[in-house]
Structures are given as C-alpha cells and as structure tokens.
Scaffold this active site. Structure first.
Site, PDB file in Angstrom:
ATOM      1  N   HIS A 175     119.485  54.545  56.153  1.00 16.90           N
ATOM      2  CA  HIS A 175     118.119  53.897  56.032  1.00 16.90           C
ATOM      3  C   HIS A 175     118.260  52.216  56.494  1.00 16.90           C
ATOM      4  CE1 HIS A 175     114.260  52.966  53.831  1.00 16.90           C
ATOM      5  NE2 HIS A 175     114.889  51.778  53.482  1.00 16.90           N
ATOM      6  N   GLU A 176     119.302  51.512  55.952  1.00 17.31           N
ATOM      7  CA  GLU A 176     119.495  50.228  56.146  1.00 17.31           C
ATOM      8  C   GLU A 176     119.888  50.077  57.662  1.00 17.31           C
ATOM      9  OE1 GLU A 176     118.335  48.275  54.128  1.00 17.31           O
ATOM     10  OE2 GLU A 176     118.203  49.386  52.615  1.00 17.31           O
TER      11      GLU A 176
END
Length: 305
Positions: free
Chosen positions: A218-219
């Site tokens: 996600h990051e």
C-alpha cells in the site's frame, strides 16, 4: 480490466496508515482518519487527504512537467512500459531499541520483498533489495511522522536519489501502520523521501489482520504516486484512475459487494480488493491497469525511473 497480481500468500498531505482499536478510532475525526469498524480490531489506514483543489493542482503540475520533458502532447495517454522493465533499488532499514526489540530476520525481509514483487508483478516495477541495515536507537524505534526523530533517522540512513526506495521498519508511534511520501514531494525535501512501516505488519508479524506484508504494498503504491481508491469520495476526479470505481469511504474487513457510490457517476462495486483501499491484507490482491499506468507515469516524471 483488473490486474490480479497475487494470491493471498501473502501545505504536505502525508499518507499514513493507522493501527487502532475501534474505541480509540471513534475519538478521531472521520475527515482525518476514515471510519471506525465494528468488526475489526484495527483500522487498516487513515490519511490526511489532499483536498480536491490540491489534487487538481498536482495534476496540472504533472501535465506541465510532461511538457517540460518535451512531450509533444501533454494530454495524450501515457505509454506504459512493459511488465517488469523498471527495476527499483530497495534499501531496507530496520530500527530496533537498545535491547534488540524489533529485530527482523533476513527470511522475513526476503518474504516481504516477495510479497511486494508479487503484488506489482503485472506492472512495470520490480523491486531489487540492494542493502539492509539494522540500527539500535531508542528515539527512532517509536518514530512518528514529521518528528525530529524521523528527520534524524532519515538524515542518517537514507541513501541514493529519487529512484531509490528507502524503507524504514520500526515500532512506529501514534498507533500507525505506516506512511509514505509521494513522488512530487521529492524535489522539495529529498531526505524525507521513502516509506515507513510498522514491524508487526511484515509477513508473520503481530499486527493481524494486517500482517501479510500489504501495508508495505500500500505505502509503496503511494511512493509511486497512487492515491487511495476513496480519494474524493463519490464526486469529482477521485483517485485520477478511470478503472477504479468511486468509493465513498475506506473499506474495512472484506465487505464483498459493497457499493458506497451506488447510482453515482462512477458505477461499479467498491474496489475492496485493491491494494490502495483499507481492507484486510487477506482481502487485497489487485492493482488495476489504470493504476499501473499512473504509477509508471508518476515515477517516470518525478523519480526518473
């Protein structure tokens, strides 16, 4: 078209993920931290979203950057590079305390890299681990965003340029799962660039149900330029990706069939399986073709990848 990328093996608008109980989360404002879930021990993530105006200004800047790069038609669709053709050097920084709490084995790091590469398998990106450090520092061990500890940690450890992905793993503070910087921020603050994640979010870690490694997926999506799927809610340009249906708010758990923008201008059930939503790790397994193209364009323009 959805790209299924893996099985479940696995002014600054800061993008960061929140780890909190529903009771603690209920004290946070929805605008800052998303929505509490009644059926989860944790929220996946929370974001200080850019406003619609800020997001539009970023898009205009991207268009101008393409013109400066001698693009003959800045409005033309970006010609995405082939799958696996863009190699990203990764520098993995493990932060422990003075008693070695937070130590991460090489096998866990390798498992995390496998999760990351599986997630991006049908995109242009492949991630190559080129260095690993382990640093005992009590002040950095509970690092929080925009703190003196974060600045000191990154100043001491960060290596490379805009094209290098520096990942910091620690028992991060303030109940967070992680945070990242966007490509367009690099020029203004190169040292700040990178991704920070909670040690317990790594594969097999303690932050279940967010311990299969997809906090990092996600990051890194943010680091490559992607917004959350619910950016802008049901209105406007959303996440600036045409093939991610609009979503009113973050998903929690794995709510199959959820359609929070039903009847709005962007039809389709919520993209709860998308890595840029807040579903459980076990529920997330895809980027879309549009996200892949956008990440490629953003990283090419701003990171020189």
């Amino acid at each position: 078209m959805q790209l299924s990328l893996r099985t479940n093996l696995i002014g600054k608008a800061l993008a960061f993920c929140v780890l909190a109980t529903p009771m603690a989360a209920s004290a946070q404002s929805d605008s800052a931290f998303g929505h509490a879930s009644d059926n989860a021990n944790f929220l996946r993530c929370g974001t200080k979203h850019p406003t619609d105006k800020e997001a539009a200004l970023r898009e205009e800047h991207l268009k101008n950057m393409r013109v400066r790069a001698s693009d003959s038609d800045a409005s033309a669709a970006y010609a995405e590079r082939s799958a696996g053709s863009v190699s990203v050097d990764v520098h993995f920084h493990v932060i422990t305390d003075s008693s070695n709490n937070g130590a991460v084995s090489n096998s866990v790091i390798n498992n995390q890299m496998n999760v990351l590469n599986a997630a991006f398998a049908d995109t242009p990106f492949t991630f190559n681990l080129v260095s690993t450090t382990s640093t005992a520092n009590n002040a950095w061990y509970n690092v929080s965003p925009d703190s003196p500890a974060e600045a000191a940690m990154k100043s001491a450890l960060r290596v490379g340029d805009a094209s290098d992905l520096n990942i910091y793993v620690a028992n991060i503070g303030n109940g967070l799962l992680g945070w990242a910087t966007f490509p367009s921020w690099y020029a203004g603050n190169p040292i700040d660039d990178g991704v920070v994640v909670l040690t317990g979010s790594l594969p097999g870690g303690s932050a279940a149900p967010y311990n299969e490694g997809d906090t990092m997926t996600h990051e890194v999506g943010h680091w490559l330029g992607l917004y959350h799927t619910f950016q802008g809610g049901c209105r406007g340009s959303g996440d600036y990706v045409a093939d991610t249906p609009a979503e009113r708010s973050p998903a929690s758990g794995c709510p199959i069939g959820r359609d929070s923008c039903k009847g709005k201008s962007s039809p389709g059930v919520d993209p709860i399986h998308n890595f840029m939503d807040y579903s459980y790790d076990s529920c997330m397994f895809e980027f879309t073709a549009g996200q892949s193209s956008r990440a490629d364009e953003m990283s090419s323009v701003y990171r020189g990848l």
